[in-house]
Design an enzyme around this catalytic site. Structure first.
Site, PDB file in Angstrom:
ATOM      1  N   GLU A 216      -2.042  -0.373  -8.646  1.00 11.15           N
ATOM      2  CA  GLU A 216      -3.511  -0.344  -8.566  1.00 11.15           C
ATOM      3  C   GLU A 216      -3.988   1.063  -8.264  1.00 11.15           C
ATOM      4  O   GLU A 216      -3.423   1.750  -7.406  1.00 11.15           O
ATOM      5  CB  GLU A 216      -3.956  -1.242  -7.403  1.00 11.15           C
ATOM      6  CG  GLU A 216      -4.486  -2.586  -7.807  1.00 11.15           C
ATOM      7  CD  GLU A 216      -4.978  -3.342  -6.586  1.00 11.15           C
ATOM      8  OE1 GLU A 216      -5.993  -2.967  -5.996  1.00 11.15           O
ATOM      9  OE2 GLU A 216      -4.301  -4.323  -6.227  1.00 11.15           O
TER      10      GLU A 216
ATOM     11  N   LYS B  44       0.848  -1.183   0.000  1.00 11.13           N
ATOM     12  CA  LYS B  44       0.000   0.000   0.000  1.00 11.13           C
ATOM     13  C   LYS B  44       0.890   1.241   0.000  1.00 11.13           C
ATOM     14  O   LYS B  44       1.836   1.331   0.788  1.00 11.13           O
ATOM     15  CB  LYS B  44      -0.910   0.009   1.227  1.00 11.13           C
ATOM     16  CG  LYS B  44      -1.937  -1.114   1.214  1.00 11.13           C
ATOM     17  CD  LYS B  44      -3.004  -0.906   0.149  1.00 11.13           C
ATOM     18  CE  LYS B  44      -4.122  -1.927   0.252  1.00 11.13           C
ATOM     19  NZ  LYS B  44      -5.177  -1.720  -0.760  1.00 11.13           N
TER      20      LYS B  44
ATOM     21  N   LYS C 123     -13.767  -7.409  -7.429  1.00 11.11           N
ATOM     22  CA  LYS C 123     -14.071  -7.815  -6.042  1.00 11.11           C
ATOM     23  C   LYS C 123     -15.560  -8.075  -5.925  1.00 11.11           C
ATOM     24  O   LYS C 123     -16.374  -7.265  -6.377  1.00 11.11           O
ATOM     25  CB  LYS C 123     -13.670  -6.709  -5.058  1.00 11.11           C
ATOM     26  CG  LYS C 123     -12.177  -6.515  -4.947  1.00 11.11           C
ATOM     27  CD  LYS C 123     -11.839  -5.377  -4.011  1.00 11.11           C
ATOM     28  CE  LYS C 123     -10.336  -5.186  -3.955  1.00 11.11           C
ATOM     29  NZ  LYS C 123      -9.979  -3.869  -3.383  1.00 11.11           N
TER      30      LYS C 123
ATOM     31  N   ASP D 116      -9.090  -0.508  -9.803  1.00  8.87           N
ATOM     32  CA  ASP D 116      -9.804  -1.201  -8.725  1.00  8.87           C
ATOM     33  C   ASP D 116     -11.075  -0.403  -8.409  1.00  8.87           C
ATOM     34  O   ASP D 116     -12.154  -0.723  -8.911  1.00  8.87           O
ATOM     35  CB  ASP D 116      -8.899  -1.361  -7.496  1.00  8.87           C
ATOM     36  CG  ASP D 116      -9.580  -2.121  -6.359  1.00  8.87           C
ATOM     37  OD1 ASP D 116     -10.759  -2.493  -6.506  1.00  8.87           O
ATOM     38  OD2 ASP D 116      -8.952  -2.332  -5.299  1.00  8.87           O
TER      39      ASP D 116
ATOM     40  N   ASP E 222      -0.365  -0.428  -4.508  1.00  9.85           N
ATOM     41  CA  ASP E 222      -1.760   0.028  -4.547  1.00  9.85           C
ATOM     42  C   ASP E 222      -1.849   1.387  -3.879  1.00  9.85           C
ATOM     43  O   ASP E 222      -1.615   1.504  -2.676  1.00  9.85           O
ATOM     44  CB  ASP E 222      -2.657  -0.990  -3.821  1.00  9.85           C
ATOM     45  CG  ASP E 222      -4.136  -0.667  -3.979  1.00  9.85           C
ATOM     46  OD1 ASP E 222      -4.474   0.391  -4.559  1.00  9.85           O
ATOM     47  OD2 ASP E 222      -4.964  -1.475  -3.521  1.00  9.85           O
TER      48      ASP E 222
HETATM   49 MG    MG Z   1      -6.935  -1.985  -4.483  1.00 12.90          MG
END
Ligand code: MG
Length: 354
Positions: free
Chosen positions: A215, A161, A264, A240, A189
């Site tokens: 991402e 992240k 997702k 995403d 991400d």
């Molecule tokens: Mg993501």
């Protein structure tokens, strides 16, 4: 066979440690656990893991939506998925976590009706897939030590992240790369942290650390920005938060605005819509990843892994949320082998055991 009853209950499971991304921090998983009963005695399990930072849904709203949508499904045959999909869509706009919970439970039932594992029902390309493992935003030295531990435990791809400060992000990635060596992959991400020009600047600086993909560099709604980054970044770009449904995916692939899409179940409303997203992407030559909300238990992860293994165009997985929970609501389901490998159960449906 008919759906005779839909039960939903709230469950809160603490995380082993708090998880920080650029949008905020979570410390526990809040889930709506669903059981769909049929008049022939079969029960299907599902979950809605409301990721408020991503979808704006919370647990109370998800439970209420499941109750409202669920009333419309009593008396429907769980095999009539297309009918169920459109009944859910008419009963409530959005509410993807609630719809995902019901969709997952219906898929679990379908596997049980045919006495087959869900990955075979969904296509059966494979019974396993490899997942990355995520390290949240933290002090660079701490993230590097965590990444190294994950590699020692059998993972070969670390998802990092980013989106704190430029200096901290660069230091974090540099230390992680040096801790894990050249053979392991790093994907990053940003969770919408940057403007398009900031993103291109950052990605040019980070390219030397051999980043597999980034991402969601820009805000979810900033499709012009996403296209700009994809066309100007040395690192491939994955959407995403910009892709909830197949309609979002269609807009992006028509514009060549992304290289990859992260699907997702909690964003799109379940496996049926996830399949549609993957179909749009596959037709456009765009590979997909199957991801999860940080709040998902082994129910959502098993459902997602079943689809990820079942179809060929889903080439990556970020299905690691269940590793971070202090306890799991079910036994069985997907099992982790040597760290990265997620192997599906041969039991019917999701293969979850109470
Ligand atoms: Mg993501």
């Amino acid at each position: 066979m008919k759906i005779s009853k839909i039960n939903v209950k709230k469950v809160q499971i603490p995380l082993i440690e708090p998880f920080k991304i650029s949008l905020g921090t979570i410390s526990s998983s809040m889930e709506a656990l669903v059981e769909i009963e049929t008049d022939e005695g079969l029960v299907g399990y599902g979950e809605g893991a409301a990721g408020i930072l991503i979808t704006g849904e919370n647990l109370e709203g998800t439970v209420r939506s499941i109750e409202v949508i669920g009333k419309n499904l009593i008396g429907i045959d769980p095999l009539e998925l297309e009918k169920i999909y459109w009944i859910m869509d008419r009963a409530s706009a959005y509410a993807p976590c609630a719809k995902a919970a019901i969709d997952i439970a219906c898929h679990d039932l379908i596997g049980k009706i045919f006495n087959q594992p869900l990955y075979k029902i969904l296509g059966g390309h494979d019974n396993k897939l490899d997942t990355d493992i995520t390290v949240g935003i933290n002090e660079p030295e701490i993230t590097a030590a965590k990444a190294k531990k994950h590699i020692e435990n059998g993972f070969d791809t670390i998802k990092v992240k980013v989106g704190s400060t430029m200096e901290a992000d660069i230091k974090r990635i540099r230390l992680i790369r040096s801790a894990i060596g050249a053979a392991s992959k790093i994907r990053i991400d940003a969770n919408q942290a940057w403007s398009a020009k900031e993103a291109v600047r950052m990605l040019n600086k980070l390219a030397e650390f051999d980043i597999e993909l980034v991402e969601q560099p820009v805000r979810a709604y900033d499709i012009d920005g996403l296209e700009f980054v994809t066309k100007n970044s040395p690192i491939p770009v994955m959407a995403d938060e910009s892709v909830f449904t197949s309609k979002d995916a269609m807009k992006l692939v028509q514009r060549h605005a992304v290289d990859y899409v992260n699907i997702k179940l909690m964003k799109c409303g379940g496996l049926r819509e996830a399949i549609k997203i993957n179909t749009v992407c596959e037709a456009a030559g765009v590979e997909c990843m199957l991801g999860c909300m940080a709040e998902e238990s082994n129910i959502g992860v098993t459902a997602a892994a079943s689809l990820g293994a079942a179809v060929k165009n889903i080439t990556r997985a970020d299905l690691d949320s269940h590793f971070s929970l202090k306890e799991l609501p079910f036994k069985g389901g997907v099992q982790s082998v040597n760290g990265k490998s997620l192997v599906l159960s041969e039991a019917p449906g999701l293969g979850l055991i109470k």
